[in-house]
Design an enzyme around this catalytic site. Structure first.
Site, PDB file in Angstrom:
ATOM      1  N   GLY A  91     -43.368 -67.163 -56.375  1.00 51.61           N
ATOM      2  CA  GLY A  91     -44.625 -66.600 -56.878  1.00 51.61           C
ATOM      3  C   GLY A  91     -44.645 -65.083 -56.957  1.00 51.61           C
ATOM      4  O   GLY A  91     -45.403 -64.513 -57.739  1.00 51.61           O
ATOM      5  N   ALA A 105     -55.071 -69.399 -62.934  1.00 48.39           N
ATOM      6  CA  ALA A 105     -53.626 -69.165 -63.056  1.00 48.39           C
ATOM      7  C   ALA A 105     -53.010 -70.165 -64.029  1.00 48.39           C
ATOM      8  O   ALA A 105     -52.156 -69.811 -64.855  1.00 48.39           O
ATOM      9  CB  ALA A 105     -52.961 -69.269 -61.692  1.00 48.39           C
ATOM     10  N   TYR A 139     -47.550 -66.928 -53.589  1.00 46.82           N
ATOM     11  CA  TYR A 139     -46.528 -65.967 -53.155  1.00 46.82           C
ATOM     12  C   TYR A 139     -46.461 -65.784 -51.646  1.00 46.82           C
ATOM     13  O   TYR A 139     -45.572 -65.089 -51.150  1.00 46.82           O
ATOM     14  CB  TYR A 139     -46.709 -64.612 -53.860  1.00 46.82           C
ATOM     15  N   ALA A 154     -55.466 -76.462 -63.105  1.00 52.99           N
ATOM     16  CA  ALA A 154     -56.260 -76.179 -64.302  1.00 52.99           C
ATOM     17  C   ALA A 154     -57.235 -75.040 -64.039  1.00 52.99           C
ATOM     18  O   ALA A 154     -58.246 -74.902 -64.731  1.00 52.99           O
ATOM     19  CB  ALA A 154     -56.997 -77.440 -64.764  1.00 52.99           C
ATOM     20  N   ASP A 182     -51.905 -61.884 -66.316  1.00 51.51           N
ATOM     21  CA  ASP A 182     -51.243 -63.047 -65.704  1.00 51.51           C
ATOM     22  C   ASP A 182     -50.391 -63.778 -66.755  1.00 51.51           C
ATOM     23  O   ASP A 182     -49.376 -64.391 -66.422  1.00 51.51           O
ATOM     24  CB  ASP A 182     -52.271 -64.022 -65.118  1.00 51.51           C
ATOM     25  N   LYS A 219     -62.891 -62.715 -61.748  1.00 55.16           N
ATOM     26  CA  LYS A 219     -62.118 -62.782 -62.992  1.00 55.16           C
ATOM     27  C   LYS A 219     -62.931 -63.298 -64.183  1.00 55.16           C
ATOM     28  O   LYS A 219     -62.711 -62.873 -65.313  1.00 55.16           O
ATOM     29  CB  LYS A 219     -60.882 -63.661 -62.796  1.00 55.16           C
TER      30      LYS A 219
END
Ligand code: NAP
Length: 244
Positions: free
Chosen positions: A204, A100, A183, A97, A72, A37
C-alpha cells in the site's frame, strides 16, 4: 524549496471556513482525507477525475472556488507502472467499493482493463460498476473470479487492525499481481497469503507515495523528488507512526 507539509483537523461544519482561512494564509494546496473527501465537493471546482470518482484528495488554493482533483487515481496507475504492470487488456478484480476502490476502478477502466468489483455490500459494488464502466460486480464471495484474473486490487480498510484477509485466499495463484491499499501494516494477511501462493505483491505504500507525488506536481508544476519522498515515507512507516 521553502515549503512545509503539516496537518490540520477542521471541524465537520467548518470546512469552507477552513479552506477560506487556508487560502487567506497563503497556503498553496491541501490534501483532504477521511471524512472530508466527499464533503468538500460542493465547495471546490472539481476536475473531471475527481467528479468521476466522486471524491477529492488534492486542492489547489490559487483561485476561489479552489481547484480540486483526485490523485488516488494516479497513485494506483503510477504504482502499477513503477512495478512494470500494464493494466491494458488485463482482467482485474477490485475488492471494495469505497473511495479508494472508486479511484482504482477508474484508473483500471481508463487504462483498458476488464474489471470485476467484489464488495461486502453487493449493491454498492453494482452501482459503482454501472457508474464507472466495470464489467461486473457482486459480494465478496464473487472474488473467486480471481482464479481467472491477472490483477487483484485490495481497496477495503480490512487489514489495518490486524484482521484476516477480506477474501478467501485459497483462490490466489502464482500468475497474479496483488495490489494492496492498506499501508500499515506493511504486509497485510492478504499480501502474506499472496506471497505464499507465489504471486507478485505491491504494498500500500506505493499508492500512498504516488498519490503524494501527483499532488506535489499539481501544486508546484515541478517533477517530484520521488526517491526522497519514498525514503521519507519508508522511514516514517518504519517508525510505527501513521503518516496522517
Ligand atoms: P471507505 O470509503 O470507508 O470504504 C471502505 C471499504 O471497505 C468499503 O468497500 C467497505 O465495504 C469495506 N469494508 C470495511 N470493513 C469491512 C469488513 N470488515 N469486511 C469487508 N469489507 C469491509 O474507505 P476508503 O477511503 O475507500 O479507504 C479504504 C482503505 O484504503 C483504507 O485502509 C485507507 O487507508 C486505504 N487507502 C489507501 C490509500 C493509499 O494511498 N495507499 C489511499 C486511499 C485509501 P462496505 O461497502 O460493505 O461497507
Amino acid at each position: 524549496m521553502e515549503a512545509r507539509y503539516v496537518t490540520f483537523t477542521p471541524s465537520a461544519d467548518g470546512l469552507e471556513d477552513a479552506l477560506r482561512g487556508a487560502a487567506a494564509l497563503g497556503i498553496r494546496g491541501l490534501n483532504v482525507t477521511i471524512p472530508f473527501k466527499q464533503a468538500v465537493l460542493p465547495i471546490v471546482d472539481a476536475d473531471t477525475v475527481a467528479s468521476r470518482v466522486g471524491a477529492v484528495n488534492t486542492i489547489t488554493l490559487d483561485t476561489w472556488p479552489p481547484r480540486a482533483t483526485n490523485t488516488d487515481v494516479a497513485g494506483v496507475a503510477r504504482a502499477l507502472s513503477h512495478h512494470g504492470v500494464d493494466p491494458a487488456g488485463a482482467s482485474a478484480v477490485v475488492i471494495g467499493a469505497g473511495g479508494a476502490a472508486r479511484a482504482a476502478v477508474h484508473a483500471l477502466v481508463t487504462a483498458g482493463a476488464t474489471v470485476h468489483i467484489a464488495n461486502r455490500t453487493p449493491a454498492r459494488a453494482e452501482s459503482l460498476a454501472a457508474e464507472l464502466g466495470a464489467e461486473s460486480a457482486g459480494g465478496l464471495e464473487t472474488a473467486t473470479r480471481i482464479a481467472e484474473a491477472e490483477l487483484v486490487l485490495q481497496m477495503t480498510s480490512v487489514g489495518m487492525q490486524g484482521e484476516a484477509s477480506p477474501i478467501d485466499t485459497s483462490v490466489l495463484h502464482s500468475d497474479l499481481v496483488v495490489f494492496e491499499a492498506v499501508y500499515t501494516p506493511k504486509e497485510t494477511p492478504l499480501l502474506e497469503a499472496a506471497s505464499a501462493a507465489g504471486a507478485r505483491t505491491i504494498e500500500g505504500r506505493w499508492m500512498l507515495l504516488y498519490q503524494g507525488v501527483a499532488a506535489f506536481e499539481t501544486w508546484t508544476g515541478r517533477d517530484a523528488p520521488v526517491a526522497a519522498m519514498s525514503d521519507a515515507l519508508e522511514e516514517h512507516l518504519r517508525s510505527g507512526e501513521r503518516p496522517f
